[in-house]
Design an enzyme around this catalytic site. Structure first.
Site, PDB file in Angstrom:
ATOM      1  CG  ASP A 111      -1.844   9.873   5.560  1.00 36.46           C
ATOM      2  OD1 ASP A 111      -1.107   8.877   5.596  1.00 36.46           O
ATOM      3  OD2 ASP A 111      -2.302  10.353   4.516  1.00 36.46           O
ATOM      4  CG  ASP A 129       2.746   7.852   3.701  1.00 35.96           C
ATOM      5  OD1 ASP A 129       2.449   6.951   2.908  1.00 35.96           O
ATOM      6  OD2 ASP A 129       1.906   8.621   4.209  1.00 35.96           O
TER       7      ASP A 129
END
Length: 157
Positions: A111, A129
């Site tokens: 991330d 995401d």
């Protein structure tokens, strides 16, 4: 076929951006892009959203394979109709596969998109995401529009 190309584009951009972060930043290193709003922060997540179910890779493998199978099934069912629904499915598929690749090869997800919205430091996320979120929103909107059309048709009969 064109919808699968969209899926591949999402996977490509997801994986290339994750590779860039992993190869050029130390873990937890952060570069502020827009002060007080947006940073690139190298982070890893071995769970789902907000770190829930951390370390439960077997569960993510099973759920992801099921989701991918369902999405492909529906893409085949609706391939000649509902183009915006197909876009939503293609985006979801790209996001699911993007994070699945990380989970298989790294046992965690990379991330890096770090935003602060109205003072809330949102959990760090990635392109996959984002694709999952946008794709689900597309599908929900298309289902609502379809439902409204059906109700309008029934009211006119």
């Amino acid at each position: 076929m064109k919808y699968y190309i969209l899926t591949l584009i999402i996977i490509f951009f997801d994986q290339i951006t994750k590779w860039m972060v992993k190869s050029s930043m130390e873990l937890y290193e952060s570069v502020e892009v827009i002060p007080g709003f947006f940073s690139i922060t190298s982070h890893r997540n071995s769970g789902a959203a907000w770190g829930i179910l951390e370390g439960q890779m077997w569960l993510f493998y099973i759920v992801t394979v099921i989701v991918i199978g369902i999405i492909i099934y529906y893409m085949q069912q609706y391939k000649n109709s509902y183009p915006w629904l197909m876009v939503g499915f293609a985006i979801i598929l790209g996001g699911a596969i993007g994070n699945f690749i990380d989970r298989i090869y790294l046992q965690e997800v990379i991330d890096f998109i770090d935003v602060v919205i109205f003072g809330y430091d949102f959990p760090i996320f990635n392109i996959a995401d984002s694709a999952l979120t946008v794709g689900v929103i597309f599908v929900i909107i298309m289902m609502l529009i379809d439902e409204m059309k059906k109700k309008g048709k029934n009211a006119n009969e």
